[in-house]
Enzyme design. Structure first.
Site, mmCIF file in Angstrom:
data_model
loop_
_atom_site.group_PDB
_atom_site.id
_atom_site.type_symbol
_atom_site.label_atom_id
_atom_site.label_comp_id
_atom_site.label_asym_id
_atom_site.label_seq_id
_atom_site.Cartn_x
_atom_site.Cartn_y
_atom_site.Cartn_z
ATOM 1 N N CYS A 51 21.406 45.632 -26.782
ATOM 2 C CA CYS A 51 22.076 45.608 -27.554
ATOM 3 C C CYS A 51 21.050 46.309 -28.498
ATOM 4 C CB CYS A 51 22.317 43.668 -27.899
ATOM 5 S SG CYS A 51 23.083 43.904 -29.853
ATOM 6 N N ASP A 58 21.905 43.746 -22.414
ATOM 7 C CA ASP A 58 23.737 43.910 -22.127
ATOM 8 C C ASP A 58 24.230 44.774 -19.925
ATOM 9 O OD1 ASP A 58 24.780 43.423 -24.632
ATOM 10 O OD2 ASP A 58 24.610 44.807 -25.445
#
Length: 153
Positions: A51, A58
């Site tokens: 992120c 992620d």
């Protein structure tokens, strides 16, 4: 026999690139012949990036389908490119589209589509789809095989 002398990564010990921008996508020649185009699929079920705001990881299931014209993406270079996102901060949409555009720039395919099926963060799964245009006529395009996110369902 395909000339592999220009390949610098296949068969060699290569460190993971520090960023997607530093990664090199290599290609090999492809003779597509007559008739309907071939469709090549790459599936990356454990793709990771960061992120850009929090630095938290992620995770996504990435599916790439493309109809090669004169060049194929060499799979080890693709693996290294995909792995280079592990320390790269970008939003889901940017990562997905960047991957598609880099493969298009390297291979100049007849057609490409990419689906990024991102696992939920903050309770919201994000699915990102990008393609270069309409699929080639006569191409066999199987379903991506990725079920919609269902949560507890």
């Amino acid at each position: 026999m395909i000339d592999t002398k220009t390949l610098t990564q296949l068969g060699a010990h290569v460190e993971t690139p520090q960023s997607p921008e530093a990664a090199v996508l290599e290609t090999v020649p492809f003779s597509r012949g007559d008739g309907p185009p071939a469709i090549v699929r790459f599936t990356c079920p454990e793709f990771t990036s960061l992120c850009p705001v929090t630095g938290q990881p992620d995770f996504a299931h990435i599916v790439i389908d493309y109809a090669p014209d004169a060049a194929l993406v060499e799979s080890k270079s693709l693996k290294l490119f995909m792995t280079s996102f592990r320390n790269h901060g970008a939003f889901h949409e940017d990562c997905t589209v960047m991957i598609g555009r880099r493969i298009v720039a390297a291979t100049k395919p007849l057609w490409l589509r990419i689906g990024g099926y991102w696992y939920p963060r903050g309770g919201i799964p994000i699915d990102v789809f990008w393609q270069t245009g309409a699929p080639p006529e006569g191409a066999w395009l199987p379903d991506t095989g990725v079920a919609p996110y269902r949560g507890r369902g």
